[in-house]
Design a protein around this motif. Structure first.
Motif, PDB file in Angstrom:
ATOM      1  N   ALA A  88       0.822  -1.218   0.000  1.00 13.45           N
ATOM      2  CA  ALA A  88       0.000   0.000   0.000  1.00 13.45           C
ATOM      3  C   ALA A  88       0.854   1.265   0.000  1.00 13.45           C
ATOM      4  O   ALA A  88       0.308   2.372   0.068  1.00 13.45           O
ATOM      5  N   HIS A  89       2.189   1.084  -0.091  1.00 13.67           N
ATOM      6  CA  HIS A  89       3.099   2.232  -0.081  1.00 13.67           C
ATOM      7  C   HIS A  89       4.219   2.076  -1.110  1.00 13.67           C
ATOM      8  O   HIS A  89       5.325   2.574  -0.910  1.00 13.67           O
ATOM      9  N   ARG A  90       3.964   1.405  -2.219  1.00 10.02           N
ATOM     10  CA  ARG A  90       5.009   1.182  -3.215  1.00 10.02           C
ATOM     11  C   ARG A  90       5.464   2.503  -3.833  1.00 10.02           C
ATOM     12  O   ARG A  90       4.631   3.361  -4.145  1.00 10.02           O
ATOM     13  N   TYR A  91       6.765   2.638  -4.031  1.00  9.60           N
ATOM     14  CA  TYR A  91       7.316   3.886  -4.560  1.00  9.60           C
ATOM     15  C   TYR A  91       6.779   4.200  -5.947  1.00  9.60           C
ATOM     16  O   TYR A  91       6.523   5.355  -6.289  1.00  9.60           O
ATOM     17  N   GLU A  92       6.572   3.168  -6.751  1.00  5.85           N
ATOM     18  CA  GLU A  92       6.153   3.385  -8.137  1.00  5.85           C
ATOM     19  C   GLU A  92       4.672   3.746  -8.262  1.00  5.85           C
ATOM     20  O   GLU A  92       4.215   4.146  -9.340  1.00  5.85           O
ATOM     21  N   ASP A  93       3.906   3.631  -7.179  1.00  4.96           N
ATOM     22  CA  ASP A  93       2.477   3.955  -7.216  1.00  4.96           C
ATOM     23  C   ASP A  93       2.245   5.399  -6.777  1.00  4.96           C
ATOM     24  O   ASP A  93       3.016   5.963  -5.994  1.00  4.96           O
ATOM     25  N   VAL A  94       1.165   5.971  -7.256  1.00  5.06           N
ATOM     26  CA  VAL A  94       0.875   7.374  -6.973  1.00  5.06           C
ATOM     27  C   VAL A  94       0.486   7.561  -5.507  1.00  5.06           C
ATOM     28  O   VAL A  94      -0.382   6.857  -4.983  1.00  5.06           O
ATOM     29  N   CYS A  95       1.141   8.497  -4.852  1.00  7.43           N
ATOM     30  CA  CYS A  95       0.768   8.942  -3.513  1.00  7.43           C
ATOM     31  C   CYS A  95       1.449  10.276  -3.272  1.00  7.43           C
ATOM     32  O   CYS A  95       2.175  10.780  -4.125  1.00  7.43           O
ATOM     33  N   ASP A  96       1.209  10.863  -2.113  1.00  6.95           N
ATOM     34  CA  ASP A  96       1.768  12.177  -1.823  1.00  6.95           C
ATOM     35  C   ASP A  96       2.962  12.116  -0.882  1.00  6.95           C
ATOM     36  O   ASP A  96       3.266  13.089  -0.184  1.00  6.95           O
ATOM     37  N   SER A  97       3.659  10.982  -0.837  1.00  5.01           N
ATOM     38  CA  SER A  97       4.903  10.918  -0.068  1.00  5.01           C
ATOM     39  C   SER A  97       5.890  11.935  -0.621  1.00  5.01           C
ATOM     40  O   SER A  97       5.965  12.132  -1.836  1.00  5.01           O
ATOM     41  N   SER A  98       6.639  12.576   0.268  1.00 14.95           N
ATOM     42  CA  SER A  98       7.484  13.671  -0.217  1.00 14.95           C
ATOM     43  C   SER A  98       8.606  14.019   0.742  1.00 14.95           C
ATOM     44  O   SER A  98       8.501  13.798   1.952  1.00 14.95           O
ATOM     45  N   ILE A  99       9.670  14.573   0.163  1.00 16.04           N
ATOM     46  CA  ILE A  99      10.667  15.318   0.930  1.00 16.04           C
ATOM     47  C   ILE A  99      10.074  16.700   1.176  1.00 16.04           C
ATOM     48  O   ILE A  99       9.430  17.271   0.298  1.00 16.04           O
ATOM     49  N   ARG A 100      10.275  17.228   2.360  1.00 16.10           N
ATOM     50  CA  ARG A 100       9.826  18.595   2.602  1.00 16.10           C
ATOM     51  C   ARG A 100      10.931  19.412   3.269  1.00 16.10           C
ATOM     52  O   ARG A 100      11.498  19.003   4.282  1.00 16.10           O
ATOM     53  N   TYR A 101      11.227  20.555   2.664  1.00 21.06           N
ATOM     54  CA  TYR A 101      12.136  21.540   3.250  1.00 21.06           C
ATOM     55  C   TYR A 101      11.264  22.594   3.930  1.00 21.06           C
ATOM     56  O   TYR A 101      10.450  23.248   3.275  1.00 21.06           O
TER      57      TYR A 101
END
Length: 356
Positions: A190-203
């Motif tokens: 449910a958290h694969r990198y290749e799938d669309v989601c809003d995981s992100s680096i944030r500065y």
């Protein structure tokens, strides 16, 4: 047809990237503060025989009681972490009019890009002191225009993003699967990198306020809240301003993240999925101590958020049943993915709270 990244690669060959500005961590406070004493796990144990089960046993109380824990030996050198701070520093030194060219499409429910300083009213007439830049996962579906410094260091950003997602998050998700006695890869898938989601680096950059301004804001820079997502990772930040509250009756404690350590915040997705067994880490950002009050606070985070494959449906498992958190009703389950729900929340929050 060339993609944005293809064009960036060609530009990088013609124009070698300039060196980054050196980032120096600000001096630590000399004041005596109460710091949270959190569980620490050594992620290198994951690769040893029986390691994941040992780590699951270590994390049980931290996930249930605190909503926060520390991780060591997570596979990134301090040099690689410092490099991300340097990229962040370079971005925030760009002229404001240039940063404004990369606004996040909040109207679409997405933080993919720049959120300007003073976008939110904390109270009538009082705007927040925070600006941030989010870089979503490096996949075609989240491509967007980027400032030159981000394009110059795209390879380093992608390596950092993939490491936090695939080398750190997948291990922690597997540990949680073992803890909750769930099938292997139920959380990972449910958290694969290749799938669309809003995981992100944030500065993130919190701007210093004067003593008078802090008094007007009651010393609050970001009100107490829990994070919407799965896990939030926080890196070393010597300006003491982040506080956690582990129980409703406990006092606020400062969160200190030393070099070589990653602070992890359990977020709302796991609180919902586990019927409340996993605690959402409750935290806030306040004005720094007097000897740091004049300092801006630059922070580096990685947000892990679920893909469309994770539904808003509470879990049931032998573990949750034994702990008294077994599923007893389906009335709270929704026929929507966590990703879509998150986008809806950002969209409505943006329409309601953000200054135009």
């Amino acid at each position: 047809m060339s993609t944005i990244l293809d064009m960036q690669d060609k530009m990088a060959i013609v124009n070698p990237k300039p060196p980054l500005p050196e980032y120096e961590y600000p001096p630590e406070t000399q004041q005596q503060l109460k710091y949270a004493d959190l569980v620490t796990i050594d992620l290198s144990v994951f690769e040893t025989p029986g390691g994941p089960k040992k780590l699951a046993a270590q994390l049980k109380e931290a996930v249930h009681r605190d909503g926060f824990f520390y991780v060591t030996n997570f596979g990134l050198t301090q040099c690689k972490i410092d490099e991300q701070f340097s990229i962040a520093k370079a971005f925030f030194t760009l002229p404001e009019e240039e940063r404004m060219n990369y606004l996040a499409p909040l109207e679409d429910g997405s933080y993919n890009g720049y959120r300007p300083l003073g976008s939110v009213n904390i109270a009538p007439g009082l705007k927040d002191s925070l600006e941030f830049y989010s870089i979503f996962k490096c996949i075609p579906e989240t491509e967007r225009s980027q400032p030159q410094v981000i394009r110059d260091y795209w390879a380093e950003i992608e390596n950092f993003s993939r490491h936090m997602h695939e080398k750190v998050s997948y291990k922690l998700l597997r540990i949680l699967e073992i803890m909750f006695e769930l099938p292997e890869n139920q959380f990972v898938d449910a958290h694969r990198y290749e799938d669309v989601c809003d995981s992100s680096i944030r500065y993130m950059l919190y701007h210093a306020r004067s003593k008078e301004e802090n008094e007007a804001y009651r010393n609050v820079h970001f009100a107490a809240h829990t994070d919407n997502g799965s896990l939030t990772y926080m890196f070393k930040q010597p300006v003491s301003a982040l506080q956690v509250q582990r129980t409703p009756d406990s006092e606020w404690e400062y969160l200190y993240v030393p070099s070589g350590t990653l602070a992890v915040n359990v977020a709302n997705a796991f609180n919902f999925l586990t019927n409340g067994f996993a605690k959402s880490g409750f935290h806030r950002v306040i004005a720094p101590p007097e000897d740091q009050e004049h300092l801006d606070r630059l922070a580096l985070l990685y947000f892990l958020r679920p893909t469309e494959k994770l539904q808003l449906t509470t879990l049931d498992s032998p573990f949750l049943q034994k702990e008294g958190y077994g599923k007893t009703t389906t009335e709270n389950d929704l026929n929507i993915s966590w990703h879509d729900n998150w986008r809806d929340n950002v969209r409505s929050r943006g329409m309601r709270n953000y200054n135009k």
